[in-house]
Write an enzyme that holds these catalytic residues in place. Structure first.
Site, PDB file in Angstrom:
ATOM      1  N   ASP A  68       0.811  -1.211   0.000  1.00  0.00           N
ATOM      2  CA  ASP A  68       0.000   0.000   0.000  1.00  0.00           C
ATOM      3  C   ASP A  68       0.847   1.265   0.000  1.00  0.00           C
ATOM      4  OD1 ASP A  68       0.941  -0.329   2.630  1.00  0.00           O
ATOM      5  OD2 ASP A  68      -0.981  -1.095   3.333  1.00  0.00           O
ATOM      6  N   GLU A 137      -7.286  -3.759  14.679  1.00  0.00           N
ATOM      7  CA  GLU A 137      -8.664  -4.238  14.586  1.00  0.00           C
ATOM      8  C   GLU A 137      -8.853  -5.223  13.438  1.00  0.00           C
ATOM      9  OE1 GLU A 137     -11.497  -1.099  14.756  1.00  0.00           O
ATOM     10  OE2 GLU A 137     -10.728  -0.300  16.639  1.00  0.00           O
ATOM     11  N   HIS A 139      -7.297  -5.231  10.280  1.00  0.00           N
ATOM     12  CA  HIS A 139      -7.180  -4.909   8.859  1.00  0.00           C
ATOM     13  C   HIS A 139      -5.896  -5.509   8.296  1.00  0.00           C
ATOM     14  CE1 HIS A 139      -5.025  -1.000  10.112  1.00  0.00           C
ATOM     15  NE2 HIS A 139      -4.184  -1.567   9.278  1.00  0.00           N
ATOM     16  N   GLU A 144      -9.817  -2.251   5.175  1.00  0.00           N
ATOM     17  CA  GLU A 144     -10.491  -1.975   6.434  1.00  0.00           C
ATOM     18  C   GLU A 144     -11.750  -2.830   6.569  1.00  0.00           C
ATOM     19  OE1 GLU A 144      -8.971  -0.134   8.497  1.00  0.00           O
ATOM     20  OE2 GLU A 144      -8.093   1.655   7.593  1.00  0.00           O
TER      21      GLU A 144
END
EC number: 3.5.99.6
Length: 248
Positions: A68, A137, A139, A144
């Site tokens: 990314d 969380e 990802h 996401e």
């Protein structure tokens, strides 16, 4: 999934670095390696640099694809993932610059940039090993919550928890964290990779690791749970990340 737990981050990084070295050295052709950024892989990169300088591994026949990049940041920006990768890894090893692939956060045509990235991966056939990490969380890359199993490389909007987690790299100022990024998709990772290795370090990753290993399979709320859909996944973590919940 295969799992390996170590008492501290250094031992986990050394294990995974040696694992990557063995894979590269046992491959007589071009080795295609997927790479992440962030604090978790830094120890791995340091070990790989050391091994390269010692002559234990060469990256001359390695091709890399990063996961990314922030949208709107130039490669020269200190917080761009271009800068991170060259500063922490590429500038210190013998990899040919033409073998390095990172999404362009300043691309004039975002859709074209993402489509071309997918094409470049396909041109090499398969990714031999995709190294990754987990967000707090769950990802994976910048995929996401709500990301589709079929998602490809695309523009994504960062959620508040990701912005909060990354603001430490921006002087703890959330307003300076880009709100969008370019990211490989879940399908890009799972459907193009022969093997996936995930490094998970620290107590703040306990929740994500638990959802990845023990959670509902293919749960869009926790994109890392899609890893359960791949036949060849290695998870390397430290005791702090494993915690009491993770049945590793």
């Amino acid at each position: 999934m295969r799992q390996a737990i170590f008492s501290n981050p250094n031992d986990a990084a050394e294990y995974l670095a040696n694992y990557i070295i063995a894979k590269i050295n046992s491959t007589p052709r071009t080795f295609v390696l997927g790479l992440p950024t962030g604090s978790s892989p830094e120890g791995i990169y340091a070990k790989l640099i050391e091994a390269n300088k010692q002559g234990r591994v060469s990256f001359k026949n390695v091709v890399t694809f990063n996961m990314d990049e922030y949208l709107g940041l130039a490669p020269s920006d200190l917080q761009s993932y271009h800068y991170f990768m060259y500063d922490k890894f590429f500038n210190h090893i013998d990899i040919p610059r033409e073998n390095i692939h990172i999404l362009n956060g300043l691309a004039a045509n975002i859709d074209e940039e993402c489509a071309n990235y997918e094409k470049k991966i396909k041109q090499y056939g398969r990714i031999d090993l995709f190294l990754g990490g987990l967000g707090p969380e769950g990802h994976l890359a910048f995929n996401e919550a709500g990301s589709s199993r079929n998602s490809k490389t695309r523009k994504v909007e960062l959620v508040e928890s990701t912005i909060k987690a990354n603001c430490r790299f921006f002087g703890n100022d959330e307003s300076k964290v880009p709100k969008y990024a370019l990211s490989v998709g879940i399908s890009t990772i799972l459907d193009n990779s022969d093997e996936i290795a995930i490094i998970v370090l620290g107590k703040n990753k306990q929740f994500a690791l638990d959802k990845t290993v023990n959670g509902k399979p293919n749960d869009p709320k926790y994109p890392s749970s899609y890893l359960q859909d791949h036949a060849n996944v290695l998870i390397v973590c430290d005791n702090a990340a494993a915690g009491l919940k993770s049945k590793l």
